[in-house]
Write an enzyme that holds these catalytic residues in place. Structure first.
Site, mmCIF file in Angstrom:
data_model
loop_
_atom_site.group_PDB
_atom_site.id
_atom_site.type_symbol
_atom_site.label_atom_id
_atom_site.label_comp_id
_atom_site.label_asym_id
_atom_site.label_seq_id
_atom_site.Cartn_x
_atom_site.Cartn_y
_atom_site.Cartn_z
ATOM 1 N N SER A 134 0.868 -1.180 0.000
ATOM 2 C CA SER A 134 0.000 0.000 0.000
ATOM 3 C C SER A 134 0.901 1.225 0.000
ATOM 4 C CB SER A 134 -0.864 0.017 1.259
ATOM 5 O OG SER A 134 -1.482 1.290 1.402
ATOM 6 N N TYR A 147 -1.640 -0.823 10.646
ATOM 7 C CA TYR A 147 -1.750 -0.952 9.186
ATOM 8 C C TYR A 147 -0.491 -0.428 8.497
ATOM 9 C CZ TYR A 147 -3.682 -1.064 4.505
ATOM 10 O OH TYR A 147 -3.890 -1.351 3.164
HETATM 11 N N1 NAP Z 1 -8.807 -0.755 -0.469
HETATM 12 C C1 NAP Z 1 -7.762 0.039 -0.518
HETATM 13 O O1 NAP Z 1 -7.870 1.281 -0.608
HETATM 14 C C2 NAP Z 1 -6.373 -0.539 -0.469
HETATM 15 C C3 NAP Z 1 -5.304 0.343 -0.683
HETATM 16 C C4 NAP Z 1 -4.013 -0.164 -0.646
HETATM 17 C C5 NAP Z 1 -3.804 -1.506 -0.409
HETATM 18 N N2 NAP Z 1 -4.870 -2.335 -0.201
HETATM 19 C C6 NAP Z 1 -4.580 -3.735 0.053
HETATM 20 O O2 NAP Z 1 -5.231 -4.527 -0.918
HETATM 21 C C7 NAP Z 1 -5.532 -5.810 -0.360
HETATM 22 C C8 NAP Z 1 -6.998 -6.127 -0.579
HETATM 23 O O3 NAP Z 1 -7.776 -5.184 0.138
HETATM 24 P P1 NAP Z 1 -9.301 -4.858 -0.173
HETATM 25 O O4 NAP Z 1 -9.464 -3.397 0.009
HETATM 26 O O5 NAP Z 1 -9.718 -5.516 -1.431
HETATM 27 O O6 NAP Z 1 -9.986 -5.548 1.093
HETATM 28 P P2 NAP Z 1 -11.225 -6.545 1.243
HETATM 29 O O7 NAP Z 1 -12.268 -6.211 0.257
HETATM 30 O O8 NAP Z 1 -11.568 -6.568 2.683
HETATM 31 O O9 NAP Z 1 -10.555 -7.938 0.845
HETATM 32 C C9 NAP Z 1 -9.575 -8.505 1.678
HETATM 33 C C10 NAP Z 1 -9.371 -9.953 1.289
HETATM 34 O O10 NAP Z 1 -8.459 -10.535 2.244
HETATM 35 C C11 NAP Z 1 -9.067 -11.686 2.796
HETATM 36 N N3 NAP Z 1 -8.690 -11.885 4.182
HETATM 37 C C12 NAP Z 1 -8.813 -11.018 5.212
HETATM 38 N N4 NAP Z 1 -8.425 -11.616 6.364
HETATM 39 C C13 NAP Z 1 -8.063 -12.884 6.030
HETATM 40 C C14 NAP Z 1 -7.597 -13.991 6.779
HETATM 41 N N5 NAP Z 1 -7.425 -13.930 8.106
HETATM 42 N N6 NAP Z 1 -7.334 -15.148 6.118
HETATM 43 C C15 NAP Z 1 -7.510 -15.226 4.778
HETATM 44 N N7 NAP Z 1 -7.944 -14.218 4.021
HETATM 45 C C16 NAP Z 1 -8.228 -13.054 4.649
HETATM 46 C C17 NAP Z 1 -10.580 -11.428 2.693
HETATM 47 O O11 NAP Z 1 -11.296 -12.636 2.675
HETATM 48 P P3 NAP Z 1 -12.156 -13.263 3.887
HETATM 49 O O12 NAP Z 1 -12.810 -12.133 4.630
HETATM 50 O O13 NAP Z 1 -13.112 -14.167 3.168
HETATM 51 O O14 NAP Z 1 -11.178 -14.034 4.700
HETATM 52 C C18 NAP Z 1 -10.662 -10.740 1.351
HETATM 53 O O15 NAP Z 1 -10.700 -11.690 0.313
HETATM 54 C C19 NAP Z 1 -5.129 -5.723 1.112
HETATM 55 O O16 NAP Z 1 -3.840 -6.254 1.277
HETATM 56 C C20 NAP Z 1 -5.134 -4.237 1.376
HETATM 57 O O17 NAP Z 1 -4.292 -3.898 2.454
HETATM 58 C C21 NAP Z 1 -6.145 -1.878 -0.228
#
Ligand code: NAP
Length: 248
Positions: A134, A147
């Site tokens: 990120s 985070y």
């Molecule tokens: N959204 C943003 O603005 C943003 C910005 C920069 C980076 N990111 C990064 O991008 C990635 C995806 O984020 P997102 O925004 O798409 O979030 P999201 O919609 O909450 O998706 C997160 C994913 O991680 C899985 N996950 C969470 N805890 C887990 C666990 N204990 N075991 C296995 N799987 C787990 C969730 O699946 P389950 O709940 O089914 O386990 C889900 O598939 C993350 O690494 C986040 O830090 C996001």
């Protein structure tokens, strides 16, 4: 061959990435905790894909997922570590449970997954590891206890892996997104510049994967501006943050 273990595939960016990669011919092993969402995605994508549920905080479930991948495919060519957890968390309202969960899912979980797959990649003398970091990992930001540290850790880990694994033909990619509209950012109460859809974020990730560069970030203008902050002297950086937060 594009046998790919996508960890964090059930929601948000990971789900859009699964759909995009499958349309490009990748064979996917899909991991996350929500088995129903993974099974639906597996049926949507087709029989060549596998749902391998796992909790990245629990090595036993990861081992079971890895064993299923080995039994079905005998190995993987690509690992994408996308699993993530986020709660806004300020140091003056300390929540240890949330901070630990962010480090555990975002950073230690990556180590758990890699501990299973790297020995196999070394043996096959090729592979690609994609870590989703990120732009929040570039410098310390307000309300990012846990985070920010987890994502700075991912950035550092990617560099460690690059040093150690390039002699084995294992390619490392670090991809740092800006703000993407998912259930995680829906918790933010501040305005998020250049907020993207998960579909557009997945497109950017796939473009980065094709370019094979070590580090990519998006959206271009905002992410590069944040990266540049890394080179500001701390006195200027914290003065800017203070103005932004309107602190006393
Ligand atoms: N959204 C943003 O603005 C943003 C910005 C920069 C980076 N990111 C990064 O991008 C990635 C995806 O984020 P997102 O925004 O798409 O979030 P999201 O919609 O909450 O998706 C997160 C994913 O991680 C899985 N996950 C969470 N805890 C887990 C666990 N204990 N075991 C296995 N799987 C787990 C969730 O699946 P389950 O709940 O089914 O386990 C889900 O598939 C993350 O690494 C986040 O830090 C996001």
């Amino acid at each position: 061959m594009n046998r790919t273990w996508l960890v964090g595939a059930s929601e948000g960016i990971g789900r859009s990435l699964a759909i995009g990669l499958a349309s490009k011919g990748y064979k996917l092993a899909l991991s996350a905790r929500q088995t129903d969402r993974l099974s639906n995605l597996e049926s949507q994508l087709g029989p060549e894909h596998l749902a391998v549920p796992a909790d990245v905080r629990d090595q036993t479930t990861l081992q079971q997922a890895w064993q299923k991948i080995i039994d079905e495919w005998s190995g993987v060519d690509v690992i994408i570590y996308n699993a993530g957890y986020y709660r806004p968390a300020a140091a003056d309202n300390f929540n240890l449970e949330d901070a630990e969960a962010m480090i555990d899912v975002n950073l230690t979980g990556a180590l758990r997954v890699l501990s299973l797959a790297i020995p196999a990649m070394i043996k096959q003398k090729r592979g690609k590891i994609v870590l989703i970091g990120s732009i929040a990992g570039y410098r310390g930001l307000p309300s990012a206890i846990g985070y920010g540290a987890s994502k700075a850790g991912i950035i550092h880990l990617a560099e460690n892996l690059r040093c150690d694994l390039s002699p084995y033909g294992i390619h490392i990619q670090l991809i740092n997104p800006g703000f993407v509209k998912t259930r995680l950012t829906d918790l933010n109460t501040f305005s998020m510049p250049f907020l993207m859809s998960p579909e557009d974020a997945a497109e950017s990730i796939m473009r980065s994967m094709e370019k094979n560069k070590f580090e990519s970030r998006f959206p271009w203008l905002f992410a590069n501006a944040v990266k540049l902050m890394r080179y500001l002297p701390s006195s200027i950086y914290f003065a800017l943050i203070k103005r932004q937060k309107k602190l006393p």
